[in-house]
Design a protein around this motif. Structure first.
Motif, PDB file in Angstrom:
ATOM      1  N   LEU A  23      47.197  37.845  31.370  1.00  0.00           N
ATOM      2  CA  LEU A  23      46.054  37.207  31.934  1.00  0.00           C
ATOM      3  C   LEU A  23      45.601  38.016  33.456  1.00  0.00           C
ATOM      4  O   LEU A  23      44.530  38.365  33.399  1.00  0.00           O
ATOM      5  N   ALA A  24      46.645  38.178  34.199  1.00  0.00           N
ATOM      6  CA  ALA A  24      46.163  38.940  35.348  1.00  0.00           C
ATOM      7  C   ALA A  24      45.567  40.082  35.174  1.00  0.00           C
ATOM      8  O   ALA A  24      44.456  40.676  35.841  1.00  0.00           O
ATOM      9  N   ALA A  25      46.238  41.084  34.240  1.00  0.00           N
ATOM     10  CA  ALA A  25      45.777  42.404  33.843  1.00  0.00           C
ATOM     11  C   ALA A  25      44.284  42.350  33.355  1.00  0.00           C
ATOM     12  O   ALA A  25      43.522  43.199  33.812  1.00  0.00           O
ATOM     13  N   GLU A  26      44.035  41.314  32.538  1.00  0.00           N
ATOM     14  CA  GLU A  26      42.520  41.133  31.941  1.00  0.00           C
ATOM     15  C   GLU A  26      41.508  40.836  33.045  1.00  0.00           C
ATOM     16  O   GLU A  26      40.622  41.095  32.794  1.00  0.00           O
ATOM     17  N   GLU A  54      40.365  36.229  43.609  1.00  0.00           N
ATOM     18  CA  GLU A  54      39.457  35.025  43.630  1.00  0.00           C
ATOM     19  C   GLU A  54      39.611  34.151  42.307  1.00  0.00           C
ATOM     20  O   GLU A  54      39.861  33.168  42.232  1.00  0.00           O
ATOM     21  N   GLU A  55      39.263  34.802  41.123  1.00  0.00           N
ATOM     22  CA  GLU A  55      39.208  34.676  39.907  1.00  0.00           C
ATOM     23  C   GLU A  55      40.536  34.013  39.418  1.00  0.00           C
ATOM     24  O   GLU A  55      40.954  32.939  38.888  1.00  0.00           O
ATOM     25  N   LEU A  56      41.921  34.979  39.740  1.00  0.00           N
ATOM     26  CA  LEU A  56      43.002  34.397  39.460  1.00  0.00           C
ATOM     27  C   LEU A  56      43.434  33.212  40.143  1.00  0.00           C
ATOM     28  O   LEU A  56      44.294  32.391  39.659  1.00  0.00           O
ATOM     29  N   ALA A  57      43.087  33.188  41.586  1.00  0.00           N
ATOM     30  CA  ALA A  57      43.475  31.889  42.176  1.00  0.00           C
ATOM     31  C   ALA A  57      42.866  30.837  41.757  1.00  0.00           C
ATOM     32  O   ALA A  57      43.650  29.677  41.571  1.00  0.00           O
ATOM     33  N   GLY A  58      41.744  30.869  41.038  1.00  0.00           N
ATOM     34  CA  GLY A  58      41.078  29.479  40.610  1.00  0.00           C
ATOM     35  C   GLY A  58      41.798  29.068  39.279  1.00  0.00           C
ATOM     36  O   GLY A  58      42.261  28.052  39.022  1.00  0.00           O
TER      37      GLY A  58
END
Length: 296
Positions: free
Chosen positions: A189-192, A259-263
């Motif tokens: 997910l992080a890589a994507e 920012e996206e990953l933190a959410g």
């Protein structure tokens, strides 16, 4: 009522809106989205709970004529998703209509013997009078059990589609806990999410020449996570574009992805990006396996 559970593969040509549909139906950002075609590269599972039904939605790569090993693996992933599912949902961009790509996909679905439905997407962008002729043209190509009219971006028709899918999947026990949203590993997910920002912040061939791998995932005592990811590109010029003048571009990509990953992860994320040039990564089996693809 008896519980129901089944797989529904969302298939179609590139840029039909498959990832947007998956995200809207599940209510979560599970599959990355960009205005560019061929953003999705592998199957992504999204879990939709509707009453006593668990609908396992599979977002697949767009089906197109492959040229390189990466392309062949993407198309193979799409057809594997369709063949393994209880139901295939052909999503068609109503603006583009019955293109040769769409006709070829419909014909192959017809020959597969699988249950298949038709969904016309982006209906908010076309005259209503054009929808019935398009439906008639497509239903001549495959034995669709049902036809739905939706707009994945606005949400029109999605409640009815979710209810219909919930009633269409077979009776059986649920395969995932009720609060799960996906089976996608956090590292992938992080890589994507990083790759999504490459699609959104760079242009022309650069997004298609890049892949991202999560190299390190460290849980910290304060509850945050430290992620190190490497972006591989095909040519030296791509590396320069991604880094940008004074590192401005890679900083912007990292900031937005963080920012996206933190959410999504609901905690603080420390994200560190590295860019490497690796000629021919899109023909390497090891690189494809790292992003969840196999050439079948």
């Amino acid at each position: 009522m008896s519980p129901r559970c089944g797989f529904v593969a969302i298939v179609g040509a590139p840029n039909a809106g498959k990832s947007t549909l998956l995200n809207r139906l599940t209510g979560a950002k599970l599959s990355i989205v960009s205005p560019k075609a061929q953003t999705t590269r592998f199957r992504v599972l999204g879990i939709l709970m509707h009453g006593d039904s668990q609908v396992l939605l599979v977002d697949t790569p767009g089906i197109f004529r492959p040229r390189r090993r990466l392309d062949r693996a993407m198309v193979a992933a799409a057809w594997t998703g369709a063949h393994d599912a209880d139901l295939a949902l052909l999503l068609v961009d109503a603006r583009s209509g019955a293109t040769p790509e769409v006709q070829a996909i419909a014909a192959q679905l017809a020959g597969s013997g699988r249950r298949c439905w038709l969904a016309l997407n982006k209906i908010d962008l076309v005259p209503p009078a054009s929808l019935l002729p398009l439906t008639a043209a497509l239903t001549e190509l495959a034995p669709f059990e049902a036809t739905c009219m939706v707009s994945a971006s606005t949400g029109d028709g999605l409640d009815a589609l979710a209810a219909a899918l919930a009633g269409a999947v077979p009776e059986g026990p649920h395969l995932y806990p009720g609060d799960d949203l996906t089976d996608l590993p956090d590292r992938l997910l992080a890589a994507e999410i990083v790759r999504e920002q490459i699609f959104r912040q760079t242009h022309e061939e650069v997004p298609y020449a890049a892949t991202v791998e999560t190299e390190s995932w460290q849980e910290r005592k304060d509850g945050s996570v430290r992620i190190e990811a490497t972006i591989y590109v095909l040519r030296p010029g791509h590396k320069g574009i991604l880094i940008g003048e004074g590192g401005a571009r890679i900083k912007a990509i990292g900031a937005r992805a963080r920012e996206e990953l933190a959410g999504l992860l609901e905690r603080k994320v420390h994200l560190f990006l590295n860019v490497k040039q690796r000629s021919g990564w899109d023909e390497e089996k090891a690189r494809l396996r790292a992003i969840g693809l196999t050439e079948e």
